[in-house]
Motif scaffolding. Structure first.
Motif, PDB file in Angstrom:
ATOM      1  N   GLN A 278       1.898  -3.765  -4.230  1.00 42.47           N
ATOM      2  CA  GLN A 278       0.979  -3.718  -5.382  1.00 42.47           C
ATOM      3  C   GLN A 278      -0.352  -3.086  -4.974  1.00 42.47           C
ATOM      4  O   GLN A 278      -0.884  -2.219  -5.687  1.00 42.47           O
ATOM      5  N   PHE A 279      -0.861  -3.525  -3.835  1.00 38.55           N
ATOM      6  CA  PHE A 279      -2.149  -3.017  -3.346  1.00 38.55           C
ATOM      7  C   PHE A 279      -2.085  -1.507  -3.114  1.00 38.55           C
ATOM      8  O   PHE A 279      -2.959  -0.747  -3.573  1.00 38.55           O
ATOM      9  N   ALA A 280      -1.051  -1.061  -2.419  1.00 46.17           N
ATOM     10  CA  ALA A 280      -0.931   0.365  -2.097  1.00 46.17           C
ATOM     11  C   ALA A 280      -0.706   1.211  -3.346  1.00 46.17           C
ATOM     12  O   ALA A 280      -1.188   2.349  -3.432  1.00 46.17           O
ATOM     13  N   GLN A 281       0.004   0.668  -4.316  1.00 41.88           N
ATOM     14  CA  GLN A 281       0.255   1.415  -5.544  1.00 41.88           C
ATOM     15  C   GLN A 281      -0.993   1.495  -6.423  1.00 41.88           C
ATOM     16  O   GLN A 281      -1.339   2.562  -6.943  1.00 41.88           O
ATOM     17  N   GLU A 282      -1.698   0.373  -6.565  1.00 43.70           N
ATOM     18  CA  GLU A 282      -2.867   0.340  -7.446  1.00 43.70           C
ATOM     19  C   GLU A 282      -3.982   1.266  -6.955  1.00 43.70           C
ATOM     20  O   GLU A 282      -4.694   1.870  -7.743  1.00 43.70           O
ATOM     21  N   TYR A 283      -4.130   1.378  -5.636  1.00 46.78           N
ATOM     22  CA  TYR A 283      -5.276   2.124  -5.097  1.00 46.78           C
ATOM     23  C   TYR A 283      -4.875   3.462  -4.458  1.00 46.78           C
ATOM     24  O   TYR A 283      -5.658   4.034  -3.716  1.00 46.78           O
ATOM     25  N   LYS A 284      -3.672   3.936  -4.734  1.00 42.86           N
ATOM     26  CA  LYS A 284      -3.203   5.151  -4.059  1.00 42.86           C
ATOM     27  C   LYS A 284      -4.084   6.360  -4.373  1.00 42.86           C
ATOM     28  O   LYS A 284      -4.166   7.294  -3.562  1.00 42.86           O
ATOM     29  N   ASN A 285      -4.739   6.356  -5.515  1.00 39.90           N
ATOM     30  CA  ASN A 285      -5.616   7.484  -5.858  1.00 39.90           C
ATOM     31  C   ASN A 285      -7.071   7.226  -5.477  1.00 39.90           C
ATOM     32  O   ASN A 285      -7.936   8.061  -5.726  1.00 39.90           O
ATOM     33  N   ASP A 286      -7.337   6.059  -4.912  1.00 35.17           N
ATOM     34  CA  ASP A 286      -8.651   5.766  -4.339  1.00 35.17           C
ATOM     35  C   ASP A 286      -8.507   5.903  -2.832  1.00 35.17           C
ATOM     36  O   ASP A 286      -7.589   6.542  -2.345  1.00 35.17           O
ATOM     37  N   SER A 287      -9.392   5.308  -2.089  1.00 32.72           N
ATOM     38  CA  SER A 287      -9.251   5.229  -0.641  1.00 32.72           C
ATOM     39  C   SER A 287      -9.046   3.761  -0.292  1.00 32.72           C
ATOM     40  O   SER A 287      -9.826   2.911  -0.704  1.00 32.72           O
ATOM     41  N   PHE A 288      -7.989   3.447   0.492  1.00 30.29           N
ATOM     42  CA  PHE A 288      -7.743   2.048   0.809  1.00 30.29           C
ATOM     43  C   PHE A 288      -7.338   1.862   2.268  1.00 30.29           C
ATOM     44  O   PHE A 288      -6.797   2.748   2.913  1.00 30.29           O
ATOM     45  N   PHE A 289      -7.639   0.653   2.754  1.00 29.40           N
ATOM     46  CA  PHE A 289      -7.220   0.215   4.082  1.00 29.40           C
ATOM     47  C   PHE A 289      -6.624  -1.180   3.930  1.00 29.40           C
ATOM     48  O   PHE A 289      -7.310  -2.119   3.526  1.00 29.40           O
ATOM     49  N   GLY A 290      -5.335  -1.323   4.250  1.00 31.41           N
ATOM     50  CA  GLY A 290      -4.669  -2.612   4.133  1.00 31.41           C
ATOM     51  C   GLY A 290      -4.083  -3.051   5.456  1.00 31.41           C
ATOM     52  O   GLY A 290      -3.539  -2.242   6.206  1.00 31.41           O
ATOM     53  N   PHE A 291      -4.208  -4.348   5.750  1.00 35.11           N
ATOM     54  CA  PHE A 291      -3.699  -4.920   6.993  1.00 35.11           C
ATOM     55  C   PHE A 291      -2.926  -6.183   6.641  1.00 35.11           C
ATOM     56  O   PHE A 291      -3.513  -7.183   6.207  1.00 35.11           O
ATOM     57  N   PHE A 292      -1.601  -6.143   6.803  1.00 34.58           N
ATOM     58  CA  PHE A 292      -0.747  -7.264   6.403  1.00 34.58           C
ATOM     59  C   PHE A 292       0.119  -7.683   7.581  1.00 34.58           C
ATOM     60  O   PHE A 292       0.821  -6.851   8.166  1.00 34.58           O
ATOM     61  N   TRP A 293       0.058  -8.970   7.915  1.00 36.58           N
ATOM     62  CA  TRP A 293       0.689  -9.464   9.139  1.00 36.58           C
ATOM     63  C   TRP A 293       1.717 -10.543   8.798  1.00 36.58           C
ATOM     64  O   TRP A 293       1.398 -11.533   8.139  1.00 36.58           O
ATOM     65  N   ILE A 294       2.966 -10.330   9.261  1.00 30.93           N
ATOM     66  CA  ILE A 294       4.074 -11.240   8.963  1.00 30.93           C
ATOM     67  C   ILE A 294       4.451 -12.013  10.229  1.00 30.93           C
ATOM     68  O   ILE A 294       4.866 -11.423  11.233  1.00 30.93           O
ATOM     69  N   ASN A 295       4.300 -13.322  10.165  1.00 33.13           N
ATOM     70  CA  ASN A 295       4.696 -14.194  11.269  1.00 33.13           C
ATOM     71  C   ASN A 295       6.053 -14.854  11.045  1.00 33.13           C
ATOM     72  O   ASN A 295       6.773 -15.174  11.981  1.00 33.13           O
ATOM     73  N   SER A 296       6.395 -15.070   9.793  1.00 36.90           N
ATOM     74  CA  SER A 296       7.417 -16.054   9.446  1.00 36.90           C
ATOM     75  C   SER A 296       8.852 -15.662   9.775  1.00 36.90           C
ATOM     76  O   SER A 296       9.737 -16.518   9.759  1.00 36.90           O
ATOM     77  N   TYR A 297       9.133 -14.401  10.085  1.00 31.71           N
ATOM     78  CA  TYR A 297      10.507 -14.007  10.395  1.00 31.71           C
ATOM     79  C   TYR A 297      10.733 -13.705  11.876  1.00 31.71           C
ATOM     80  O   TYR A 297      11.851 -13.388  12.273  1.00 31.71           O
ATOM     81  N   SER A 298       9.683 -13.793  12.698  1.00 29.51           N
ATOM     82  CA  SER A 298       9.861 -13.338  14.072  1.00 29.51           C
ATOM     83  C   SER A 298       9.067 -14.113  15.111  1.00 29.51           C
ATOM     84  O   SER A 298       9.347 -14.008  16.307  1.00 29.51           O
ATOM     85  N   HIS A 299       8.078 -14.910  14.712  1.00 31.94           N
ATOM     86  CA  HIS A 299       7.179 -15.534  15.694  1.00 31.94           C
ATOM     87  C   HIS A 299       7.861 -16.624  16.511  1.00 31.94           C
ATOM     88  O   HIS A 299       7.737 -16.669  17.733  1.00 31.94           O
ATOM     89  N   ASN A 300       8.580 -17.524  15.859  1.00 30.81           N
ATOM     90  CA  ASN A 300       9.161 -18.673  16.537  1.00 30.81           C
ATOM     91  C   ASN A 300      10.628 -18.454  16.882  1.00 30.81           C
ATOM     92  O   ASN A 300      11.291 -17.566  16.340  1.00 30.81           O
ATOM     93  N   LEU A 301      11.150 -19.314  17.769  1.00 24.94           N
ATOM     94  CA  LEU A 301      12.518 -19.148  18.240  1.00 24.94           C
ATOM     95  C   LEU A 301      13.553 -19.454  17.169  1.00 24.94           C
ATOM     96  O   LEU A 301      14.719 -19.078  17.306  1.00 24.94           O
ATOM     97  N   ASP A 302      13.153 -20.146  16.079  1.00 26.39           N
ATOM     98  CA  ASP A 302      14.104 -20.417  15.009  1.00 26.39           C
ATOM     99  C   ASP A 302      13.993 -19.407  13.866  1.00 26.39           C
ATOM    100  O   ASP A 302      14.640 -19.548  12.832  1.00 26.39           O
TER     101      ASP A 302
END
Length: 565
Positions: A278-302
């Motif tokens: 949503q963020f990348a689509q809404e601001y594609k004609n502006d200038s944007f910087f997005g930083f999104f970090w996913i822990n939940s599928y890879s951080h822990n051993l389970d």
């Protein structure tokens, strides 16, 4: 190398009944799928409320506030007041509650960019080219693990001509120093001095604020907040760090189900990817910087990264379909490889843990406009690169969009450079401020029968044992004596006139460690840090300082009576 991933547990988050659609920039519509509710019961009532950051002092980043709950029916349209929407429903029969439902929704509320233009430096000029930056990270994903656990995603990237930085080298032990090297260009010591115990002290050091000053819309999101997440060890942010900030959403409540971390009816990471789109689509004609970090599928051993594969591929395809990839650099990366568990017993894990993945999408327009820079971007895939270089690269992309300021070289590594500048094939770890502890630019040689390796092992074992003896524990508890059980591996490598020994070992009570010992003539020196390589120590519950937990297996002291408080 053999990867040992969690077994797939056939659990899901629960089924969504109420859907929220965005019908305009500031309005949403509720849809109720009553086929999924209890049948033959007519009293199904719902209400919605909005959630936002707490305004209570010292609770800004750990609590949220809610509006009152407003009733709604199917097809109700309302104004999107905040980005976090909570829906509660109840179904009754004969005055008894037979069914309840609660769900949470993260919906981007576009900010008009006039307020950003007012704060841009007076001498800033937006250039003809408008290059956006979207960073998507997965915690604990080495390049090797990515090939093993998300092979379809990597095949998709190869087929669509993404770049693959095979020599991307971490610079610190865990998430925080590696991410802060990207965001600030500083090493752990410098960052700790600047930030202290609150991120508010160093907000202006974070590169997303430099982008914001240059007229970019910014966003930061991270899931699985119970870890704790990247910045909460520094007590988070008293003021929102970016224009769009997802933390209030995940504070509505995450819970673990099997391999998954869910926020209400959907996995947290799926919420995150949808919001990033949503963020990348809404601001594609502006200038944007997005930083999104996913822990939940890879951080822990389970966790199981494979379960996110289809969502990742759909996310990248959707970015292409909405046109965002036309002018956006997308960086898909990690902070380090697997740091704990049986995977770390293998020799190859020495490299795996130190070489995180980094893949980059380069817009076709950039390739055509800057053919020489694109050629160098491709060339540097096979050279030693670091988070400090990535920091310089982000400055470079910003500079190509605006003349706001000259590029500031990373403080921790003044010789580091943008990926668009050719890196020497003879580059060394010393050149880029990577310590011997983390450097992978050497071949390990088996040293099982080397007397100096055995001496190194003895010193490392004694170091851990002595640390364990000095740990302060709760009343009537103590750390059990650590007795060496198994030597997992002993290797060496040469660098200049010195030999370095890498030893890994386990104690009978369970904990295992890896240490690097420098041998200079007759001197042996243990390099910081001696790292635990076994999973989180549940036996270390009695320590006063949680940092001591890996080094202690707690015992109750017999015939000890606690003093009355």
């Amino acid at each position: 190398m053999t990867f040992i991933e969690a077994k797939k547990m056939k659990f899901t988050c629960y089924e969504r009944i109420v859907f929220v659609d965005k019908v305009s920039e500031d309005k949403i519509r509720f849809r109720i799928d009553q086929t999924k509710t209890k049948q033959n019961v007519t009293t199904f009532k719902c209400c919605y409320k909005f959630a936002s950051r707490s305004i209570e002092r010292d609770k800004e980043d750990i609590a949220i506030t809610y509006t009152s709950c407003v009733p709604f029916e199917n097809d109700t349209v309302t104004v999107l007041e905040e980005e976090v929407v909570i829906v509660s429903c109840i179904q009754k029969a004969n005055k008894k509650t037979v069914f309840t439902y609660e769900d949470a929704y993260l919906i981007l509320k576009k900010q008009y960019t006039e307020h950003l233009k007012l704060q841009v430096k007076e001498d800033a000029v937006i250039m003809k080219d408008n290059w956006n930056v979207l960073i998507v990270g997965m915690d604990t994903m080495s390049r090797a693990r990515a090939h093993h656990s998300i092979p379809k995603t990597l095949r998709y990237m190869r087929e669509h001509d993404w770049l693959d930085y095979q020599g991307y080298q971490k610079v610190g032990a865990n998430t925080y120093p590696n991410i802060m090297a990207i965001l600030t260009g500083k090493n752990y010591t410098e960052v700790s001095k600047a930030c202290g115990m609150t991120m508010d002290n160093c907000q202006q050091l974070l590169i997303w604020n430099k982008f914001r000053d240059a007229g970019y819309v910014t966003a930061y999101g991270e899931d699985n907040l119970k870890l704790p997440d990247t910045f909460s060890t520094r007590h988070g942010f008293k003021t929102p760090p970016t224009d769009h900030y997802t933390r209030p959403f995940f504070l509505t409540g995450e819970h673990r189900i099997g391999n998954l971390v869910c926020t209400k009816s959907r996995p947290s990471a799926e919420h995150m990817l949808d919001y990033a789109l949503q963020f990348a689509q809404e601001y594609k004609n502006d200038s944007f910087f997005g930083f999104f970090w996913i822990n939940s599928y890879s951080h822990n051993l389970d966790n199981l990264p494979t379960l996110l594969e289809n969502n990742l591929i759909n996310f990248f395809e959707n970015l292409r379909d909405v046109g965002t990839l036309d002018n956006t650099f997308v960086i898909f990366l990690s902070d380090h490889g697997i740091r704990f568990g049986k995977v770390r017993f293998q020799t190859e894990a020495y490299y795996e843990e130190r070489l995180p993945m980094l893949f980059m999408w380069v817009p076709h327009a950039f390739r055509e406009t800057y053919p020489e820079e694109y050629h160098i971007l491709k060339l540097n895939q096979y050279r030693l690169t670091t988070p400090y270089d990535l920091h310089a690269t982000l400055w470079d992309f910003m500079k190509m969009t605006t003349n706001w300021i000259d590029i500031v070289p990373p403080e921790a590594c003044p010789e580091c450079k943008s990926f668009t500048k050719e890196v020497s094939p003879n580059r060394t770890c010393a050149d880029v401020q990577v310590s011997q502890k983390w450097c992978t630019c050497h071949n390990l040689t088996d040293a099982t029968h080397d007397p100096a390796a055995n001496r190194s092992l003895e010193l490392a074992v004694a170091f851990v044992q002595n640390r364990s003896k000095s740990i302060k524990t709760a009343e009537c508890t103590m750390c059990s004596p650590l007795i060496l059980k198994t030597v997992l591996r002993q290797h060496s490598y040469r660098d200049g006139n010195n030999t370095y020994y890498v030893v890994a070992f386990m104690f009978s009570s369970g904990p295992g460690f890896e240490a690097t010992v420098e041998h200079d003539g007759n001197n042996f020196n243990i390099l910081p840090f001696t790292d635990p390589i076994t999973s989180y120590n549940m036996k270390g519950y009695c320590v006063i300082n949680k940092l001591d937990r890996p080094y202690c297996s707690c015992l109750k002291v017999s015939k000890c009576k606690k003093k009355n408080k």
